[in-house]
Design an enzyme around this catalytic site. Sequence first.
Site, PDB file in Angstrom:
ATOM      1  N   ASP A  75       0.760  -1.797   0.225  1.00  9.84           N
ATOM      2  CA  ASP A  75       0.295  -0.019   0.423  1.00  9.84           C
ATOM      3  C   ASP A  75       0.622   1.407  -0.091  1.00  9.84           C
ATOM      4  O   ASP A  75       1.964   1.409   0.296  1.00  9.84           O
ATOM      5  CB  ASP A  75      -1.125   0.039   1.313  1.00  9.84           C
ATOM      6  CG  ASP A  75      -2.240   0.818   1.178  1.00  9.84           C
ATOM      7  OD1 ASP A  75      -2.335   1.639   0.086  1.00  9.84           O
ATOM      8  OD2 ASP A  75      -3.087   0.301   1.590  1.00  9.84           O
TER       9      ASP A  75
ATOM     10  N   ASP B  71     -10.370   3.126  -3.137  1.00  9.06           N
ATOM     11  CA  ASP B  71     -10.606   2.572  -3.252  1.00  9.06           C
ATOM     12  C   ASP B  71     -12.135   1.883  -3.574  1.00  9.06           C
ATOM     13  O   ASP B  71     -13.491   2.592  -3.398  1.00  9.06           O
ATOM     14  CB  ASP B  71     -10.914   2.294  -1.424  1.00  9.06           C
ATOM     15  CG  ASP B  71      -9.550   1.846  -0.765  1.00  9.06           C
ATOM     16  OD1 ASP B  71      -8.831   2.256  -1.297  1.00  9.06           O
ATOM     17  OD2 ASP B  71      -9.923   1.752   0.341  1.00  9.06           O
TER      18      ASP B  71
HETATM   19  C1  GAL Z   1      -6.283   1.295   1.742  1.00  8.57           C
HETATM   20  C2  GAL Z   1      -6.562   0.269   0.509  1.00  8.57           C
HETATM   21  C3  GAL Z   1      -7.267  -0.906   0.420  1.00  8.57           C
HETATM   22  C4  GAL Z   1      -7.170  -1.130   2.318  1.00  8.57           C
HETATM   23  C5  GAL Z   1      -7.012  -0.007   2.900  1.00  8.57           C
HETATM   24  C6  GAL Z   1      -6.101  -0.755   4.720  1.00  8.57           C
HETATM   25  O1  GAL Z   1      -4.882   2.209   1.122  1.00  8.57           O
HETATM   26  O2  GAL Z   1      -6.702   0.514  -0.749  1.00  8.57           O
HETATM   27  O3  GAL Z   1      -7.629  -2.043  -0.453  1.00  8.57           O
HETATM   28  O4  GAL Z   1      -6.176  -1.445   1.747  1.00  8.57           O
HETATM   29  O5  GAL Z   1      -5.507   0.611   3.084  1.00  8.57           O
HETATM   30  O6  GAL Z   1      -5.750   0.224   5.290  1.00  8.57           O
END
Ligand code: GAL
Length: 498
Positions: free
Chosen positions: A199, A295
């Site tokens: 991430d 997301d």
């Molecule tokens: C976001 C990501 C999500 C999930 C989340 C967890 O940045 O896009 O899919 O992994 O973090 O905190």
Amino acid sequence: MAPNVGTAQAQAVLSATAILRPNIETSCLQLPILQAAACLLEKLTMKMISLFFLLLSAFSPSPSTALVRPLDVGRLPALGWNSWNAFNCDINETKFLVAANKLVELGLKDVGYSYVNIDDCWQVKDKRNETTGRMIPDPDKFPDGIKGTADKIHALGLKIGIYSSAGTKTCAGYVASIGNELIDATTFADWEIDYLKYDNCNVPAEWADECDACVPDSWASHYRPIKNGTCTDKTGLCPAGYDFHKSNTAERFRIMGDALKKQNRTILYSLCEWGEANPQQWGNDTAASWRMSGDITSNWPRIVEILNENSFYLNYADFWGHPDPDMLEVGNGDLTPAETRSHFALWAAMKSPLLIGTALDTLSDANVAILKNKYLLAFNQDAVFGKPAMPYKWGTNPDWTFNATWPAEFWAGDSQAGVLVLLFNPGGETVEKFANFTEIPGVKGGEMYEVVDIWTDTKLGCFGGGVVANVGSHDTAGFLLKKGCGWKGGKRPSRFWS
Ligand code: GAL
């Protein structure tokens, strides 16, 4: 039209297909003379624009060379399950074992879903092991450690994935990997991890990029407002032609990729940097897949928005490299059956990673059936045809219209089984849609095709000219066109799908 390089390249390839298609003007000639002239002029202009983008794409900064890994890891889109959309941080080993056992019991493993991926919040929040420097699995959530969970998941014939961030903390504020890439990659390999989602949260200031790409996505406020796929008010955008391979973001993600490559275990590498540094230029060099947006949520307009964005990146999808429109929301929120069908069909057709994101022990039979659709999974996992289905016509909107609420409606892609055609209805009313064989790439207008309805698994017979479907609001008609139907006895276009 979105001006970024990725969009232009995607446009170029699709437009090239259109340029090569014969008889594109015949529809103009059926109009009265003045309208026919205007129609021809418009089509000619579109072709000139297409040629411009085709040439532009030839001079764009270094195209990606796909990352090839042993054992075919990452050659095809990943299929599996991930905890985030279903449980966010509320995770523990039991939930992963329930998901893993359900993948087996529901027959999802048999049709290819193999990864069980742990997302954020698996580790002790704010410290590493003082002696080894390793991350520490939360002992309350994972009493046997991640290795213990991995062993149980492997014993079921499945694979296990884990999550970290190219920053000081994950997005939920847990220990992350920047500066510790090698030790973390080694730890993951020791735990027999098969997949890493990496991430992009909490990036230290010294790693900031010198300029930004535009992500035409409403998710992050700094990109808004989006107009026709451009970030109209955003300052600090990189100049046209900027090579994002040299961005700090690309470098942050490469460092972890290189650390993974040093392990004596092949770990599928999945980037989650939300499209921020134009991963269409370097994502395929670095990893097996790369998120191209913020997301997803279990909200229909959000799914439609991401679909529209991803439709402009499909030229980058092929074996070993896949734009990732985020994990599935099948089974979540209040998506209707039609919306669920469209979401899954279009994600599969775009050759997206298909990671189920719902509690499998409460999933309805109807949704299990959608996730197991054999035609869509065969298309997504085709070992011979790596390219995705693409829009061959936008429909209500002129071709190449960037529209977050009304994406392309007419999609097609070739496969070993035949040409997959999807007719998507973004609107609120049932509409009749005509898949005209003369318009579909890879299909010959003058030939007959056996048409199979992918939802009912029914052979509808031999069709010539095209097929007509009544498509309900937010639904997607889907069919396979197979060669080898004799002309004699064939049907003319007729209604078959509603
Ligand atoms: C976001 C990501 C999500 C999930 C989340 C967890 O940045 O896009 O899919 O992994 O973090 O905190």
